[in-house]
Write an enzyme that holds these catalytic residues in place. Structure first.
Site, PDB file in Angstrom:
ATOM      1  N   ILE A 187       0.792  -1.036  -0.142  1.00 43.78           N
ATOM      2  CA  ILE A 187      -0.130  -0.153  -0.128  1.00 43.78           C
ATOM      3  C   ILE A 187       0.931   1.362   0.165  1.00 43.78           C
ATOM      4  CG2 ILE A 187      -2.144  -0.776   1.328  1.00 43.78           C
ATOM      5  CD1 ILE A 187      -1.003  -0.380   3.236  1.00 43.78           C
ATOM      6  N   GLN A 191       4.012   0.969   1.373  1.00 42.12           N
ATOM      7  CA  GLN A 191       5.230   0.741   1.875  1.00 42.12           C
ATOM      8  C   GLN A 191       6.669   0.172   1.741  1.00 42.12           C
ATOM      9  OE1 GLN A 191       3.087  -1.267   1.737  1.00 42.12           O
ATOM     10  NE2 GLN A 191       2.397  -2.526   3.060  1.00 42.12           N
ATOM     11  N   GLY A 192       6.839  -0.270   0.539  1.00 43.66           N
ATOM     12  CA  GLY A 192       7.255  -0.940  -0.772  1.00 43.66           C
ATOM     13  C   GLY A 192       7.369  -2.672  -0.170  1.00 43.66           C
ATOM     14  N   ARG A 235       3.054  -7.546   9.574  1.00 46.44           N
ATOM     15  CA  ARG A 235       2.455  -8.961   9.295  1.00 46.44           C
ATOM     16  C   ARG A 235       3.701  -9.083   8.284  1.00 46.44           C
ATOM     17  NH1 ARG A 235      -0.710 -10.735   5.503  1.00 46.44           N
ATOM     18  NH2 ARG A 235      -0.306 -12.671   7.021  1.00 46.44           N
ATOM     19  N   ALA A 285      14.128 -11.549   9.724  1.00 45.87           N
ATOM     20  CA  ALA A 285      13.254 -10.043   8.858  1.00 45.87           C
ATOM     21  C   ALA A 285      12.301  -9.673  10.268  1.00 45.87           C
ATOM     22  CB  ALA A 285      13.329  -9.460   7.655  1.00 45.87           C
ATOM     23  N   LYS A 286      12.302  -8.786  11.035  1.00 46.00           N
ATOM     24  CA  LYS A 286      10.676  -8.733  11.588  1.00 46.00           C
ATOM     25  C   LYS A 286      10.237  -6.688  10.636  1.00 46.00           C
ATOM     26  CE  LYS A 286      12.777  -8.651  15.450  1.00 46.00           C
ATOM     27  NZ  LYS A 286      12.580  -9.249  17.242  1.00 46.00           N
ATOM     28  N   GLY A 287       8.741  -6.443  11.862  1.00 46.80           N
ATOM     29  CA  GLY A 287       8.877  -5.558  10.689  1.00 46.80           C
ATOM     30  C   GLY A 287       8.661  -4.370  11.239  1.00 46.80           C
ATOM     31  N   GLU A 296       4.415  -0.262  12.582  1.00 49.92           N
ATOM     32  CA  GLU A 296       3.486  -0.260  13.185  1.00 49.92           C
ATOM     33  C   GLU A 296       4.161   0.383  14.569  1.00 49.92           C
ATOM     34  OE1 GLU A 296      -0.654  -1.589  13.847  1.00 49.92           O
ATOM     35  OE2 GLU A 296       0.672  -3.446  12.917  1.00 49.92           O
TER      36      GLU A 296
END
Lengths: 772, 175, 295
Positions: free
Chosen positions: A489, A491-492, A532, A728-730, A733
């Site tokens: 959306i 954010q890449g 996620r 990897a984590k996000g 948020e």
């Protein structure tokens, strides 16, 4: 041409060197965006397309006595008008079945959909809407969630006894006993306000009749696959007959989940047999969007003298608005997600999600965890000040650590929280600044800290499962295409998936792209929420890429007559151990493809994390990975005008593994400025149920001149999560969660005024400096 | 007097140049420049973000100045020279304007919805300040009419700043 | 209902002829930034628009015989960039710079701003501080009115855009003892309406630092741009030291009677206008040295 030595070899203790990851990779779909060629839903034009417009309720609560569309129907160009009489009254909804397509009995908020028109031009549709005659019987309304809870408050849903949509309760350990044994008890109430996502592209849908009974919908959405299921329920259709295509999306931030306007466009299309475009104007987007859940948060904390957290007791009253989107999930998140940031031993939370005659509220970056972070991180700061404790050490002392299982059973596998704190302190010169001498003049500087946690996926969000699947197709030209149902959306995400696939297979990312989501072709994807995408979506892409690589190695082995363990693939070249000259992947793929009837190779991958639905005690690991962060804000406050300015900002995030440094920085910078807007001025001002500022001149989101005078410094630490793709984590948020508290704490440091309700306005600061 | 040929039904004929191309069009007297660009010419780069001149997503350059096309009467395009984002590059991939290249390189693009307007505001600002040293503060003012929700503006400011410095260096080398 | 004709005349003669010809069924438009927005929500009932943006005489900024003339169709950007206005009408250049955004400033005009008659219109506040006149041409007559007198109420101007053509604004060119300055506080730094704004003109004595004369125009304190005459009187003859400025801040806070509004409560506006006056005088006289300017 890169050599073999850059190749990633696992398990041999070698330092991982990546060909594609960890760099500043410009987004792969940037070209169409900078040239104006990127097509978003409002840019779509179809032959015979009709323009849809909604008639919205002018009252916050009213009975619908009669709707007369005769005059409206006579407007030239009008093709269809629908009201509650023309549609099924079955109930459905993302969490609670309190939605109908169009009501035939009541409207419940100012802006509620009453009727919809499809006409051959926008002007005709607007004129028709203005000519629909509705007889309303105004009903008493209630706007404040706390008041809506009271005995005798007007009921939004008369079949219920009260206005509570959902109640959430959790109690782990024994809070009362722990509080009794605490040396320090702190109690306070905080309020977070309703704010608007302000995605630059408003909500939009174009519905098109498909072949046979099928329906095609072009949607500006974060949840293409899930929308399909929900809208099938709404339209009482078989989900397989709905095809959803997501083109470029101009931001979502949580707003673009299920939208009434999508459903109305679909109904009009099916009735008219023509494409129908339904795009919100900005005022509509404000009035009938899905703003943040406002919360009143009461917090009670018990600590021992040495600063160990013993008990946390919270009660939250959250505004649902007039119908339920995701507020109950957001309230429960606010109640208990932060319990896994610290080593709490006893926690109790009750959260009420309450109906009010106002705009239905929903997801917004942070999802309740952001609201609670404001309360918690402000509370801790206050405790530190009152009891002369070091806010850094307090957090180090109580923060979760790698390998820890939290009070709710959340398994913190990777965690660099301590290192985030250390780095933020170091880079910001925290201790020197705290020791700074008394400042002269009306403008005072201050510095504040806040840490955060979040999830990378949230098992309970969708009851049947959490997880993702992906396909990676390698064509005879040596180009790879990633197919995923997860939604980029802005954010890449698509670029991240391409990087992961490129890295896992051994391709050059220049030859990899991610296909647009088309539910007829793409695998199912739950969508962009709960931070996620990178972890769950990315891991599925990784698995698909690994599966592809396995097939590729087997075919290379066959065609080139080499053992698979003699073959290495790196950056688009195939290296054989016994040969100097590498073979380009494209060349090999062409040869392979000719031996296979011209086919591409397709790798399939699935990632289902071993997470669980929490049990009746809310216990159970809900996410495969937990990201952490530490923010430090430096502000200056003008004590004569009350104005706060951000000077500098330091954001350190544990992201597990840096996939794309550039998009990570972009997320942090965007999250910080969004948080600055929320903290310092954004507010949806609602009076008697009516939004007074549904526009950009009175809704104060930051312009380029409102950014810090100095810099936003971002740092990324790699704790290498075992579940994430390459660890990897996000960050989506976590980049916002700590911001309002960091600023509130900095303001307190500057001028000694503690503002407990957002936004932190100049008036509140002046009032704090000189009460009355 | 140009642009005043009121034909039957109030239709106006206007002549203008857009992206270096000459046009003669019949428009409605109350049409907005944004509608002319998007609906009559099919150029989708300029977006409707608010319809009130408050977000800059519809920014185009008219006679050298950045304007919000959603609040400009299309009739005023008569005799004017207009540049939209589609006119920035040569049209083909390899022909990107250096400013577009810099936006991509520096990560100044996320969802992309504000990008066309942002590029044009940047261009207008840079053109008006050619030959002068530009500060980040001035850049912030130059793009203050373009709202962005994704980037926090940091990389956009950086891209424009770097482009300005590069352009300066190129000028210095020439002169 | 929307307009059927959009005229773009190129001389004031043509403008007047069109006005006369259309007998009140046509109205003048300059930048149109307010009009185009208002029209969307509350459609104008007018048959024709007469765009004055192509009349060169209305876009001039010039000095003539001790007066500065600013054409009605001069844009905010022109005001900001004009060396003449920066030098001899600082308050006006500074006010223009705070309006909206570059895109809005490139199109919006000073004439449009005044005729739109909002009590806190930034350039209007500056013009009132400058004691500016507005020059109006109607078919058959020509007149000069103090800008302040054209404001009848929010959105109500004594100038009728269906009959009257504003040709220019003028104010007397300052001498070396005159200083001006503009101060504005808003919720954010761009694309914002003011919480309060203040236009300041002051004149020092020939010898020494005592104040000879002062004009303080503020908004939005009333339904029209407000002159803080009580505070002005209290300052005349004073030497402007820190104490005097503090008192002046209090005085103006007491004097004004703003209403609670969306952008700020009455108490907040009263508080801010006191700070604005203090900082305005400091800035006008360069008392603090550094380029302070609250934007």
């Amino acid at each position: 041409m890169p050599g073999k030595r850059n190749v990633l070899k696992k398990g041999k203790g070698e330092i991982m060197k990546f060909s594609n990851l960890g760099k500043e990779t410009p987004i792969l779909d940037g070209l169409e965006k900078v040239t104006g060629r990127a097509r978003y839903v409002p840019d779509l034009k179809m032959e015979g397309m009709l323009y849809g417009k909604v008639l919205r309720s002018p009252y916050p609560h009213a009975r619908l006595l009669n709707i007369d569309t005769t005059r409206a129907a006579r407007v030239s160009g009008v093709k269809d008008i629908i009201t509650g009489k023309d549609v099924s009254q079955h109930r459905f909804g993302p969490m609670v079945p309190d939605w109908v397509i169009l009501p035939d009995d009541k409207v419940r908020f100012h802006g509620d959909e009453v009727a919809a028109v499809a006409a051959s031009s926008e002007e005709a549709a607007a004129e028709a809407v203005s000519l629909i005659e509705v007889e309303f019987e105004e009903l008493p309304a209630v706007y404040d969630p706390a008041l809506a809870l009271e005995e005798g408050a007007p009921l939004l849903y008369e079949e219920k006894d009260n206005n509570i949509a959902v109640t959430f309760n959790v109690h782990s350990g024994d809070v009362d006993e722990a509080l009794a044994g605490s040396d320090i008890i702190f109690e306070e109430t905080y309020e977070t306000n309703q704010v608007y996502q302000a995605h630059m592209e408003p909500m939009a849908a174009v519905a098109v009749p498909g072949d046979y009974e099928r329906l095609i919908m072009w949607l500006s959405t974060q949840i293409p696959s899930m929308s399909r299921l929900r809208y099938a329920e709404a339209l009482q259709m078989c989900a397989e007959n709905i095809r959803i295509i997501k083109p470029h999306v101009g931001g979502g931030f949580g707003a673009k989940f299920e939208c009434k306007s999508h459903i109305l466009a679909a109904v009009l299309t099916r009735r008219t047999g023509l494409p129908v475009r339904m795009v919100n104007n900005r005022e509509e987007d404000f009035r009938a969007g899905n703003p943040r859940v406002p919360m009143k948060i009461w917090v009670k904390l018990g600590l021992s003298r040495d600063g160990t957290f013993l008990a946390k007791d919270t009660r939250i009253i959250a505004g649902n608005g007039a119908r339920t989107v995701y507020a109950p999930a957001i309230t429960s998140t606010a109640c208990y997600r932060i319990d896994s940031l610290y080593k709490f031993k006893n926690v109790r939370s009750t959260g009420y999600t309450v109906y009010t005659n106002t705009i239905p509220t929903s997801c917004f970056r942070g999802f309740g965890n952001a609201q609670m972070h404001f309360a918690m991180e402000s509370a801790l700061d206050t405790i530190c000040h009152q009891y002369d404790m070091d806010p850094i050490k307090l957090r180090q002392h109580n923060g979760v650590t790698p390998g820890f299982t939290s009070i709710h059973g959340w398994e913190i596998k990777s965690c660099a929280l301590k290192e985030c704190l250390d780095k933020a302190v170091q880079e910001s010169n925290w201790y020197e600044k705290k020791k700074a001498p008394e400042q002269k003049g009306p403008v005072k500087k201050g510095i504040g800290v806040a840490i955060c946690n979040h999830v990378s996926g949230n098992r309970p969000f969708y009851k049947p499962f959490d997880g993702s699947s992906a396909l990676v197709r390698l064509t005879p030209e040596g180009k790879a295409i990633v197919f995923t149902g997860e939604a980029d959306i802005g954010q890449g995400m698509n670029t991240a998936f391409a990087l992961i696939a490129a890295e896992a297979v051994g391709l050059d990312v220049k030859n990899v792209r991610t296909a647009a989501v088309d539910t007829d072709i793409s695998p199912f994807g739950l969508g962009s929420f709960a931070t996620r995408g990178s972890t769950i979506g990315g891991r599925a892409v990784y698995e698909a890429a690994i599966n592809l690589k396995k097939q590729l190695l087997e075919h290379i082995s066959r065609v080139y007559e080499k053992e698979t363990d003699q073959i290495t693939i790196n950056n688009g070249y195939i290296y054989f151990d016994d040969q100097e000259e590498p073979v380009p992947v494209a060349e090999a793929m062409q040869t392979i493809s000719y031996t296979l009837g011209g086919t591409s190779l397709v790798g399939q991958g699935v990632f289902v994390p071993d997470t669980v639905l929490p049990d009746e005690n809310k216990y159970g690991n809900v996410s495969p990975a937990y990201p952490f962060g530490c923010h430090i804000a430096e502000v200056e406050v003008d004590t004569e005008t009350g104005k706060t300015r951000l000077l500098n900002y330091w954001a350190v995030h544990d992201v597990g593994r840096v996939i794309n440094k550039q998009t990570l920085e972009g997320q942090v910078e965007g999250g910080v400025i969004m948080g600055v807007g929320w903290a310092l001025g954004e507010d949806m001002v609602v009076k008697e149920g009516v939004l007074l500022n549904p526009n950009f001149h009175d809704y104060f989101l930051p312009t380029a001149m409102d950014v810090p005078e100095g810099h936003i410094y971002s740092y990324f630490l790699e704790s290498e999560d075992p579940n994430g793709p390459f660890g990897a984590k996000g960050i989506g948020e976590p980049s916002l969660n700590p911001v309002p508290a960091a600023i509130a704490n900095a303001v307190f440091d500057a001028v000694g005024v503690r503002v407990k309700t957002l936004p932190i306005t100049p008036e509140k600061i002046l009032e704090g400096l000189e009460p009355g | 007097m140009s642009g005043n040929n009121n034909e039957q039904g109030g239709r106006l004929t206007i002549n203008f140049k857009l992206n270096e191309k000459d046009y003669t069009l019949k428009i409605d007297p109350d049409e907005r420049l944004l509608d002319l660009i998007r609906n009559r010419l099919g150029l989708i780069g300029a977006k409707e973000g608010c319809g009130m001149g408050e977000c800059g997503a519809c920014t185009v350059i008219m006679n050298g100045q950045a304007v919000n096309s959603c609040i400009i009467p299309a009739a005023r395009a008569d005799g004017a020279e207009i540049l939209t984002v589609e006119g920035l590059s040569g049209g083909m991939e390899n022909d990107l304007h250096p400013l577009q290249k810099m936006f991509l390189e520096k990560g100044a693009v996320q969802c992309g919805y504000c990008t066309p307007g942002m590029l044009l505001s940047a261009k207008a600002f840079l053109d008006q300040n050619r030959g002068r040293e530009i500060s980040r503060e001035q850049i912030k003012e130059g793009i203050s009419g373009n709202l962005c929700r994704c980037t926090g503006y940091q990389k956009i400011i950086e891209a424009i700043y770097c482009y300005a410095r590069e352009a300066e260096r190129i000028e210095e080398r020439k002169g | 209902m929307t307009w059927e004709n959009y005229f773009m005349p190129s001389t004031t003669g043509e403008v007047l002829a069109l006005l006369e010809q259309h007998q009140g069924q046509a109205r003048l438009v300059a930048g149109g930034t307010d009009l185009m927005v208002q029209h969307r929500w509350d459609p104008l009932e007018v048959k024709s628009l007469i765009d004055i943006g192509r009349v060169p005489a209305l876009k001039e900024i010039r000095e003539d015989n001790g007066r500065i003339y600013v054409g009605a169709a001069v844009t905010h950007s022109q005001l900001v960039d004009s060396a003449l206005i920066q030098g001899k009408g600082r308050v006006l250049a500074e006010a223009a710079r705070t309006v909206g955004s570059p895109q809005v400033r490139n199109v919006g005009t000073v004439g449009g701003n005044v005729v739109n008659a909002q009590p806190a219109a930034d350039t209007a506040i500056a013009l009132v501080a400058l004691n500016a006149l507005v020059h109006v041409l109607s078919p058959g007559k020509e007149r000069e009115i103090p800008v302040a007198e054209t404001f009848l109420g929010p959105g109500k101007s004594s100038i009728d855009p269906a009959k009257d053509l504003v040709t220019a604004f003028s104010f007397s060119a300052p001498d070396s003892r005159e200083k001006t300055c503009f101060v504005r506080f808003a919720r954010r730094e761009a694309l914002a309406l003011p919480i309060v704004n203040l236009g300041l003109w002051l004149q020092l004595e020939e010898d020494g630092d005592a104040l000879k004369d002062i004009r303080i125009a503020v908004g939005p304190m009333a339904v029209v741009p407000y002159r803080a005459r009580k505070t002005e009187e209290s300052l005349k003859g004073a030497v402007l030291n820190e104490d005097v400025l503090k008192k002046a801040g209090h005085s103006i806070s007491e004097e004004v009677t703003p209403r609670d509004s969306f952008r700020g409560s009455s108490a907040f506006k009263k508080r801010l206008i006191g700070v604005a006056l203090k900082r305005g005088i400091e800035n006008a006289l360069d008392l603090k040295g550094a380029d302070w300017h609250e934007r």
